[in-house]
Design a protein around this motif. Structure first.
Motif, PDB file in Angstrom:
ATOM      1  N   GLN A 144      40.815 -38.434  39.769  1.00 20.74           N
ATOM      2  CA  GLN A 144      41.225 -37.118  38.866  1.00 20.74           C
ATOM      3  C   GLN A 144      42.673 -37.258  38.487  1.00 20.74           C
ATOM      4  O   GLN A 144      43.194 -36.320  37.953  1.00 20.74           O
ATOM      5  CB  GLN A 144      40.778 -35.846  39.509  1.00 20.74           C
ATOM      6  CG  GLN A 144      39.358 -35.570  39.713  1.00 20.74           C
ATOM      7  CD  GLN A 144      38.916 -34.679  40.433  1.00 20.74           C
ATOM      8  OE1 GLN A 144      39.656 -33.960  40.907  1.00 20.74           O
ATOM      9  NE2 GLN A 144      37.363 -34.319  40.452  1.00 20.74           N
ATOM     10  N   ALA A 145      43.500 -38.097  39.038  1.00 19.50           N
ATOM     11  CA  ALA A 145      44.787 -38.222  38.813  1.00 19.50           C
ATOM     12  C   ALA A 145      45.232 -38.513  37.531  1.00 19.50           C
ATOM     13  O   ALA A 145      44.394 -39.454  37.209  1.00 19.50           O
ATOM     14  CB  ALA A 145      45.563 -38.937  40.077  1.00 19.50           C
ATOM     15  N   THR A 146      46.659 -38.509  37.296  1.00 17.52           N
ATOM     16  CA  THR A 146      46.961 -39.010  35.904  1.00 17.52           C
ATOM     17  C   THR A 146      47.570 -40.446  36.404  1.00 17.52           C
ATOM     18  O   THR A 146      48.606 -40.828  37.084  1.00 17.52           O
ATOM     19  CB  THR A 146      48.098 -38.245  35.074  1.00 17.52           C
ATOM     20  OG1 THR A 146      47.301 -36.841  34.840  1.00 17.52           O
ATOM     21  CG2 THR A 146      48.456 -38.917  33.793  1.00 17.52           C
ATOM     22  N   TRP A 147      46.985 -41.399  35.832  1.00 20.31           N
ATOM     23  CA  TRP A 147      47.242 -42.954  36.200  1.00 20.31           C
ATOM     24  C   TRP A 147      47.806 -43.494  35.083  1.00 20.31           C
ATOM     25  O   TRP A 147      47.609 -43.193  33.706  1.00 20.31           O
ATOM     26  CB  TRP A 147      45.811 -43.699  36.489  1.00 20.31           C
ATOM     27  CG  TRP A 147      45.296 -43.496  37.592  1.00 20.31           C
ATOM     28  CD1 TRP A 147      44.375 -42.596  37.918  1.00 20.31           C
ATOM     29  CD2 TRP A 147      45.604 -44.088  39.109  1.00 20.31           C
ATOM     30  NE1 TRP A 147      44.222 -42.528  39.220  1.00 20.31           N
ATOM     31  CE2 TRP A 147      44.677 -43.566  39.718  1.00 20.31           C
ATOM     32  CE3 TRP A 147      46.563 -45.205  39.154  1.00 20.31           C
ATOM     33  CZ2 TRP A 147      44.654 -43.944  41.357  1.00 20.31           C
ATOM     34  CZ3 TRP A 147      46.429 -45.451  40.632  1.00 20.31           C
ATOM     35  CH2 TRP A 147      45.725 -44.915  41.552  1.00 20.31           C
ATOM     36  N   VAL A 148      48.968 -44.136  35.196  1.00 16.50           N
ATOM     37  CA  VAL A 148      49.848 -44.779  34.348  1.00 16.50           C
ATOM     38  C   VAL A 148      50.059 -46.357  34.497  1.00 16.50           C
ATOM     39  O   VAL A 148      49.818 -46.839  35.377  1.00 16.50           O
ATOM     40  CB  VAL A 148      51.213 -44.125  34.000  1.00 16.50           C
ATOM     41  CG1 VAL A 148      51.175 -42.755  33.632  1.00 16.50           C
ATOM     42  CG2 VAL A 148      51.975 -44.174  35.523  1.00 16.50           C
TER      43      VAL A 148
ATOM     44  N   ALA B 240      49.499 -46.578  38.536  1.00 21.26           N
ATOM     45  CA  ALA B 240      50.202 -45.710  39.544  1.00 21.26           C
ATOM     46  C   ALA B 240      49.819 -44.304  39.195  1.00 21.26           C
ATOM     47  O   ALA B 240      49.709 -43.947  37.927  1.00 21.26           O
ATOM     48  CB  ALA B 240      51.675 -45.938  39.712  1.00 21.26           C
ATOM     49  N   ALA B 241      49.662 -43.575  40.347  1.00 25.26           N
ATOM     50  CA  ALA B 241      49.501 -42.121  40.035  1.00 25.26           C
ATOM     51  C   ALA B 241      50.279 -41.431  41.116  1.00 25.26           C
ATOM     52  O   ALA B 241      50.094 -41.783  42.119  1.00 25.26           O
ATOM     53  CB  ALA B 241      48.013 -41.687  40.337  1.00 25.26           C
ATOM     54  N   TRP B 242      50.887 -40.400  40.899  1.00 30.32           N
ATOM     55  CA  TRP B 242      51.615 -39.501  41.559  1.00 30.32           C
ATOM     56  C   TRP B 242      50.555 -38.556  42.252  1.00 30.32           C
ATOM     57  O   TRP B 242      49.750 -37.826  41.506  1.00 30.32           O
ATOM     58  CB  TRP B 242      52.712 -38.899  41.138  1.00 30.32           C
ATOM     59  CG  TRP B 242      53.953 -39.709  40.810  1.00 30.32           C
ATOM     60  CD1 TRP B 242      54.279 -40.131  39.771  1.00 30.32           C
ATOM     61  CD2 TRP B 242      54.895 -39.917  41.633  1.00 30.32           C
ATOM     62  NE1 TRP B 242      55.428 -40.849  39.697  1.00 30.32           N
ATOM     63  CE2 TRP B 242      55.721 -40.816  41.140  1.00 30.32           C
ATOM     64  CE3 TRP B 242      55.274 -39.767  43.162  1.00 30.32           C
ATOM     65  CZ2 TRP B 242      56.959 -41.312  41.656  1.00 30.32           C
ATOM     66  CZ3 TRP B 242      56.160 -40.157  43.746  1.00 30.32           C
ATOM     67  CH2 TRP B 242      57.358 -41.168  43.022  1.00 30.32           C
ATOM     68  N   LEU B 243      50.182 -38.630  43.421  1.00 30.09           N
ATOM     69  CA  LEU B 243      49.263 -37.509  43.946  1.00 30.09           C
ATOM     70  C   LEU B 243      49.808 -36.247  44.699  1.00 30.09           C
ATOM     71  O   LEU B 243      49.428 -35.196  44.629  1.00 30.09           O
ATOM     72  CB  LEU B 243      48.597 -38.353  45.297  1.00 30.09           C
ATOM     73  CG  LEU B 243      47.782 -39.705  44.553  1.00 30.09           C
ATOM     74  CD1 LEU B 243      46.819 -40.302  45.976  1.00 30.09           C
ATOM     75  CD2 LEU B 243      46.699 -39.358  43.658  1.00 30.09           C
ATOM     76  N   ILE B 244      51.103 -36.604  45.286  1.00 34.18           N
ATOM     77  CA  ILE B 244      51.841 -35.489  45.709  1.00 34.18           C
ATOM     78  C   ILE B 244      53.304 -35.492  45.482  1.00 34.18           C
ATOM     79  O   ILE B 244      53.906 -36.667  45.694  1.00 34.18           O
ATOM     80  CB  ILE B 244      51.632 -35.357  47.196  1.00 34.18           C
ATOM     81  CG1 ILE B 244      50.384 -35.147  47.699  1.00 34.18           C
ATOM     82  CG2 ILE B 244      52.612 -34.209  47.853  1.00 34.18           C
ATOM     83  CD1 ILE B 244      50.079 -35.419  49.265  1.00 34.18           C
ATOM     84  N   GLY B 245      53.765 -34.459  44.767  1.00 33.46           N
ATOM     85  CA  GLY B 245      55.387 -34.482  44.304  1.00 33.46           C
ATOM     86  C   GLY B 245      55.414 -35.243  43.255  1.00 33.46           C
ATOM     87  O   GLY B 245      54.566 -35.775  42.472  1.00 33.46           O
ATOM     88  N   THR B 246      56.697 -35.616  42.972  1.00 32.53           N
ATOM     89  CA  THR B 246      57.390 -36.293  41.653  1.00 32.53           C
ATOM     90  C   THR B 246      58.568 -37.058  42.223  1.00 32.53           C
ATOM     91  O   THR B 246      59.009 -37.021  43.355  1.00 32.53           O
ATOM     92  CB  THR B 246      57.600 -35.528  40.734  1.00 32.53           C
ATOM     93  OG1 THR B 246      58.642 -34.665  40.863  1.00 32.53           O
ATOM     94  CG2 THR B 246      56.523 -34.698  40.167  1.00 32.53           C
TER      95      THR B 246
ATOM     96  N   ALA C  62      53.407 -38.657  47.497  1.00 31.10           N
ATOM     97  CA  ALA C  62      52.436 -39.768  47.755  1.00 31.10           C
ATOM     98  C   ALA C  62      52.413 -40.290  46.527  1.00 31.10           C
ATOM     99  O   ALA C  62      51.877 -39.697  45.643  1.00 31.10           O
ATOM    100  CB  ALA C  62      51.419 -39.313  48.563  1.00 31.10           C
ATOM    101  N   LEU C  63      52.519 -41.639  46.444  1.00 35.54           N
ATOM    102  CA  LEU C  63      52.324 -42.285  45.315  1.00 35.54           C
ATOM    103  C   LEU C  63      51.317 -43.453  45.363  1.00 35.54           C
ATOM    104  O   LEU C  63      51.269 -44.372  46.248  1.00 35.54           O
ATOM    105  CB  LEU C  63      53.549 -43.107  44.731  1.00 35.54           C
ATOM    106  CG  LEU C  63      53.528 -43.946  43.331  1.00 35.54           C
ATOM    107  CD1 LEU C  63      53.277 -43.182  42.086  1.00 35.54           C
ATOM    108  CD2 LEU C  63      54.912 -45.013  43.431  1.00 35.54           C
ATOM    109  N   ARG C  64      50.170 -43.413  44.669  1.00 35.37           N
ATOM    110  CA  ARG C  64      49.086 -44.273  44.876  1.00 35.37           C
ATOM    111  C   ARG C  64      49.167 -45.436  43.658  1.00 35.37           C
ATOM    112  O   ARG C  64      49.441 -45.155  42.674  1.00 35.37           O
ATOM    113  CB  ARG C  64      47.858 -43.514  44.592  1.00 35.37           C
ATOM    114  CG  ARG C  64      46.306 -44.394  44.919  1.00 35.37           C
ATOM    115  CD  ARG C  64      46.146 -44.971  46.372  1.00 35.37           C
ATOM    116  NE  ARG C  64      46.008 -43.673  47.236  1.00 35.37           N
ATOM    117  CZ  ARG C  64      44.874 -43.050  47.467  1.00 35.37           C
ATOM    118  NH1 ARG C  64      43.794 -43.610  47.095  1.00 35.37           N
ATOM    119  NH2 ARG C  64      44.876 -42.069  48.444  1.00 35.37           N
ATOM    120  N   LEU C  65      49.142 -46.613  44.329  1.00 31.59           N
ATOM    121  CA  LEU C  65      49.329 -47.848  43.230  1.00 31.59           C
ATOM    122  C   LEU C  65      47.997 -48.723  43.454  1.00 31.59           C
ATOM    123  O   LEU C  65      47.567 -48.973  44.524  1.00 31.59           O
ATOM    124  CB  LEU C  65      50.610 -48.465  43.849  1.00 31.59           C
ATOM    125  CG  LEU C  65      51.916 -47.752  43.654  1.00 31.59           C
ATOM    126  CD1 LEU C  65      52.269 -47.557  45.049  1.00 31.59           C
ATOM    127  CD2 LEU C  65      52.593 -48.261  42.504  1.00 31.59           C
TER     128      LEU C  65
END
Length: 178
Positions: A65-69, A79-85, A93-96
């Motif tokens: 449900q995250a915004t993936w770029v 990549a999607a920022w799950l927590i913070g920026t 937390a950055l998911r890749l």
């Protein structure tokens, strides 16, 4: 000789002080401190529960449900920022997801980054030149640290890789490493 409390003893002392303060508060100001105890020495005394802290509630973050770029200059990366920026101070937390054969060239971050490989095997190397012969495999379940300002690079040599980077922002990724 100077004596210091061990952490466990200090924690017990703090809990005891909290219990005494709570008991006094519950009795009220008109109750003398030397009132008889309602418990005999053999009865178990329960510690009061820790006070609830004000703040955000726990919330599950669903990566789907995250915004993936997909950065245009990094083919095969999502990549999607799950927590913070990158810019807001605090934890992130950055998911890749890096597709098979995908590479992220030599870069640095201004903060320490902890990387956890979730699936696949990520190959990581440290240095200012991307050298395929000097990469180390980081399999699923493993973690590595990229220290602040340490040039490094990654490669999804054998297949797709999903991993998560975490640290404390503000952060950035700088490819202009000299």
């Amino acid at each position: 000789m100077r004596r210091t409390l061990q952490p466990a003893y200090a924690l017990m002392a703090l809990a005891t002080a909290l219990a005494c303060a709570t008991a006094r508060a519950e009795r009220g100001p008109d109750t003398p401190d030397d009132s008889p105890s309602d418990t005999s020495p053999s009865e178990e005394i329960l510690m009061p529960a820790a006070p609830e802290l004000a703040g955000p509630t726990a919330q599950a973050i669903i990566p789907a449900q995250a915004t993936w770029v997909e950065p245009p200059n990094l083919p095969g990366l999502r990549a999607a920022w799950l927590i913070g920026t990158e810019t807001a101070p605090g934890p992130y937390a950055l998911r890749l997801r890096l597709a098979q054969g995908g590479r992220i060239g030599v870069h640095v971050h201004p903060d320490d980054r902890i990387t956890t490989v979730l699936s696949g095997t990520l190959y990581v190397g440290f240095g200012t030149i991307f050298d395929e012969t000097r990469v180390q495999p980081v399999p699923a379940g493993a973690v590595y640290l990229a220290p602040a300002d340490q040039p490094h690079y990654v490669w999804a040599r054998d297949g797709d890789v999903e991993y998560q980077e975490s640290g404390f922002a503000p952060t950035a990724t700088n490819f202009d490493v000299r």
